[in-house]
Motif scaffolding. Structure first.
Motif, PDB file in Angstrom:
ATOM      1  N   PRO A  39      58.960  57.598 -20.308  1.00  0.00           N
ATOM      2  CA  PRO A  39      58.320  56.534 -21.076  1.00  0.00           C
ATOM      3  C   PRO A  39      57.502  55.622 -20.157  1.00  0.00           C
ATOM      4  O   PRO A  39      57.832  55.443 -18.989  1.00  0.00           O
ATOM      5  CB  PRO A  39      59.501  55.763 -21.673  1.00  0.00           C
ATOM      6  N   VAL A  40      56.439  55.055 -20.704  1.00  0.00           N
ATOM      7  CA  VAL A  40      55.576  54.165 -19.932  1.00  0.00           C
ATOM      8  C   VAL A  40      56.420  53.001 -19.421  1.00  0.00           C
ATOM      9  O   VAL A  40      57.225  52.435 -20.144  1.00  0.00           O
ATOM     10  CB  VAL A  40      54.409  53.652 -20.812  1.00  0.00           C
ATOM     11  N   GLY A  41      56.249  52.667 -18.151  1.00  0.00           N
ATOM     12  CA  GLY A  41      56.999  51.564 -17.551  1.00  0.00           C
ATOM     13  C   GLY A  41      58.345  51.991 -16.980  1.00  0.00           C
ATOM     14  O   GLY A  41      59.108  51.173 -16.515  1.00  0.00           O
ATOM     15  N   ASP A  42      58.661  53.294 -17.019  1.00  0.00           N
ATOM     16  CA  ASP A  42      59.947  53.792 -16.515  1.00  0.00           C
ATOM     17  C   ASP A  42      59.723  54.578 -15.230  1.00  0.00           C
ATOM     18  O   ASP A  42      60.042  55.746 -15.140  1.00  0.00           O
ATOM     19  CB  ASP A  42      60.617  54.658 -17.589  1.00  0.00           C
ATOM     20  N   GLU A  43      59.144  53.894 -14.226  1.00  0.00           N
ATOM     21  CA  GLU A  43      58.835  54.556 -12.966  1.00  0.00           C
ATOM     22  C   GLU A  43      60.092  54.942 -12.188  1.00  0.00           C
ATOM     23  O   GLU A  43      60.048  55.758 -11.289  1.00  0.00           O
ATOM     24  CB  GLU A  43      57.932  53.682 -12.087  1.00  0.00           C
ATOM     25  N   GLU A  44      61.242  54.322 -12.506  1.00  0.00           N
ATOM     26  CA  GLU A  44      62.486  54.583 -11.786  1.00  0.00           C
ATOM     27  C   GLU A  44      63.157  55.882 -12.235  1.00  0.00           C
ATOM     28  O   GLU A  44      64.042  56.372 -11.571  1.00  0.00           O
ATOM     29  CB  GLU A  44      63.459  53.408 -11.983  1.00  0.00           C
ATOM     30  N   ARG A  45      62.759  56.414 -13.345  1.00  0.00           N
ATOM     31  CA  ARG A  45      63.390  57.626 -13.865  1.00  0.00           C
ATOM     32  C   ARG A  45      62.982  58.823 -13.005  1.00  0.00           C
ATOM     33  O   ARG A  45      61.801  59.118 -12.851  1.00  0.00           O
ATOM     34  CB  ARG A  45      62.960  57.853 -15.306  1.00  0.00           C
ATOM     35  N   PRO A  46      63.971  59.543 -12.442  1.00  0.00           N
ATOM     36  CA  PRO A  46      63.629  60.671 -11.573  1.00  0.00           C
ATOM     37  C   PRO A  46      63.117  61.868 -12.374  1.00  0.00           C
ATOM     38  O   PRO A  46      63.413  62.018 -13.558  1.00  0.00           O
ATOM     39  CB  PRO A  46      64.957  61.004 -10.901  1.00  0.00           C
ATOM     40  N   LEU A  47      62.389  62.714 -11.697  1.00  0.00           N
ATOM     41  CA  LEU A  47      61.929  63.953 -12.313  1.00  0.00           C
ATOM     42  C   LEU A  47      63.114  64.891 -12.502  1.00  0.00           C
ATOM     43  O   LEU A  47      64.045  64.891 -11.692  1.00  0.00           O
ATOM     44  CB  LEU A  47      60.892  64.629 -11.421  1.00  0.00           C
ATOM     45  N   PRO A  48      63.108  65.717 -13.545  1.00  0.00           N
ATOM     46  CA  PRO A  48      64.178  66.696 -13.711  1.00  0.00           C
ATOM     47  C   PRO A  48      64.216  67.642 -12.511  1.00  0.00           C
ATOM     48  O   PRO A  48      63.171  68.057 -12.007  1.00  0.00           O
ATOM     49  CB  PRO A  48      63.814  67.443 -14.989  1.00  0.00           C
ATOM     50  N   HIS A  49      65.408  67.958 -12.064  1.00  0.00           N
ATOM     51  CA  HIS A  49      65.573  68.748 -10.845  1.00  0.00           C
ATOM     52  C   HIS A  49      66.689  69.764 -11.060  1.00  0.00           C
ATOM     53  O   HIS A  49      67.787  69.414 -11.459  1.00  0.00           O
ATOM     54  CB  HIS A  49      65.923  67.798  -9.700  1.00  0.00           C
ATOM     55  N   GLU A  50      66.377  71.023 -10.808  1.00  0.00           N
ATOM     56  CA  GLU A  50      67.360  72.096 -10.837  1.00  0.00           C
ATOM     57  C   GLU A  50      67.370  72.761  -9.472  1.00  0.00           C
ATOM     58  O   GLU A  50      66.387  72.691  -8.739  1.00  0.00           O
ATOM     59  CB  GLU A  50      67.016  73.151 -11.885  1.00  0.00           C
ATOM     60  N   ALA A  51      68.474  73.410  -9.159  1.00  0.00           N
ATOM     61  CA  ALA A  51      68.549  74.126  -7.886  1.00  0.00           C
ATOM     62  C   ALA A  51      69.318  75.426  -8.074  1.00  0.00           C
ATOM     63  O   ALA A  51      70.254  75.510  -8.883  1.00  0.00           O
ATOM     64  CB  ALA A  51      69.225  73.269  -6.822  1.00  0.00           C
ATOM     65  N   TYR A  52      68.904  76.420  -7.316  1.00  0.00           N
ATOM     66  CA  TYR A  52      69.583  77.709  -7.263  1.00  0.00           C
ATOM     67  C   TYR A  52      70.032  77.888  -5.822  1.00  0.00           C
ATOM     68  O   TYR A  52      69.223  77.796  -4.898  1.00  0.00           O
ATOM     69  CB  TYR A  52      68.633  78.828  -7.687  1.00  0.00           C
ATOM     70  N   VAL A  53      71.337  78.122  -5.623  1.00  0.00           N
ATOM     71  CA  VAL A  53      71.892  78.231  -4.278  1.00  0.00           C
ATOM     72  C   VAL A  53      72.564  79.590  -4.123  1.00  0.00           C
ATOM     73  O   VAL A  53      73.418  79.957  -4.927  1.00  0.00           O
ATOM     74  CB  VAL A  53      72.940  77.120  -4.017  1.00  0.00           C
ATOM     75  N   GLU A  54      72.147  80.329  -3.095  1.00  0.00           N
ATOM     76  CA  GLU A  54      72.808  81.585  -2.745  1.00  0.00           C
ATOM     77  C   GLU A  54      73.625  81.334  -1.488  1.00  0.00           C
ATOM     78  O   GLU A  54      73.109  80.797  -0.512  1.00  0.00           O
ATOM     79  CB  GLU A  54      71.784  82.677  -2.457  1.00  0.00           C
ATOM     80  N   LEU A  55      74.905  81.726  -1.538  1.00  0.00           N
ATOM     81  CA  LEU A  55      75.778  81.552  -0.389  1.00  0.00           C
ATOM     82  C   LEU A  55      76.003  82.898   0.282  1.00  0.00           C
ATOM     83  O   LEU A  55      76.111  83.921  -0.392  1.00  0.00           O
ATOM     84  CB  LEU A  55      77.102  80.928  -0.826  1.00  0.00           C
ATOM     85  N   SER A  56      76.086  82.873   1.603  1.00  0.00           N
ATOM     86  CA  SER A  56      76.239  84.109   2.365  1.00  0.00           C
ATOM     87  C   SER A  56      77.674  84.613   2.315  1.00  0.00           C
ATOM     88  O   SER A  56      78.593  83.871   1.984  1.00  0.00           O
ATOM     89  CB  SER A  56      75.834  83.873   3.823  1.00  0.00           C
ATOM     90  N   GLY A  57      77.844  85.869   2.666  1.00  0.00           N
ATOM     91  CA  GLY A  57      79.180  86.437   2.826  1.00  0.00           C
ATOM     92  C   GLY A  57      79.760  87.038   1.566  1.00  0.00           C
ATOM     93  O   GLY A  57      79.107  87.154   0.538  1.00  0.00           O
ATOM     94  N   THR A  58      81.024  87.428   1.698  1.00  0.00           N
ATOM     95  CA  THR A  58      81.776  88.014   0.589  1.00  0.00           C
ATOM     96  C   THR A  58      82.848  87.039   0.186  1.00  0.00           C
ATOM     97  O   THR A  58      83.529  86.494   1.049  1.00  0.00           O
ATOM     98  CB  THR A  58      82.413  89.343   1.045  1.00  0.00           C
TER      99      THR A  58
END
Length: 152
Positions: free
Chosen positions: A49-68
């Motif tokens: 919304p206009v005037g809501d500069e503090e609102r962060p952008l939507p953020h997703e992450a995909y994490v691959e971990l090593s090993g078994t």
């Protein structure tokens, strides 16, 4: 349940990295930032919304971990997550439980629960405060690592 509060996807990625380091794993992280890049765009407004500069952008992450076992983590912008362990999808997790979930898997607490009648197989991952997450495992998905976790 007393999980650490992870208010942002970035905080959750940091917590996943800390768990990975504690178990001598490495992480490969892919970030999607912005309403046009996240998979659940309908869950977040495309423009703040206009005037809501503090609102962060939507953020997703995909994490691959090593090993078994092979582990992938998907952190969504709306605060939930999914974890895939050896091909077994564990959906609808709060992102706050992901570090405890990973610690249970890597410390050997995760196990298969087999039932003869009616026949079923579930991956059971204990979480703090006596909770557990259960995910159905198809007989076609059984890997050597999963079979080594029988009988919990």
């Amino acid at each position: 349940m007393s999980y650490p509060h992870l208010p942002t996807t970035r905080a959750a990625v940091t917590a996943v990295r800390e768990v990975a380091e504690g178990f001598h794993r490495t992480c490969k992280v892919t970030d999607d930032i912005g309403a046009d890049r996240v998979s659940r765009g309908a869950a977040v407004a495309p423009y703040p919304p206009v005037g809501d500069e503090e609102r962060p952008l939507p953020h997703e992450a995909y994490v691959e971990l090593s090993g078994t076992p092979a582990v992938q983590v998907r952190l969504f912008a709306d605060g939930d997550a999914s974890v895939c362990v050896e091909g077994v999808e564990c959906h609808d997790l709060d992102r706050e439980v992901v570090p405890a979930f990973l610690a249970s898997v890597y410390s050997g607490l995760a196990h298969l629960r087999l039932r003869a009648f009616p026949p079923s197989c579930h991956l059971v991952v204990p979480l703090p405060c006596g909770a557990e997450h259960r995910a159905y495992v198809s007989p076609l998905e059984l890997t050597g690592w999963l079979l080594g976790r029988r009988g919990g």
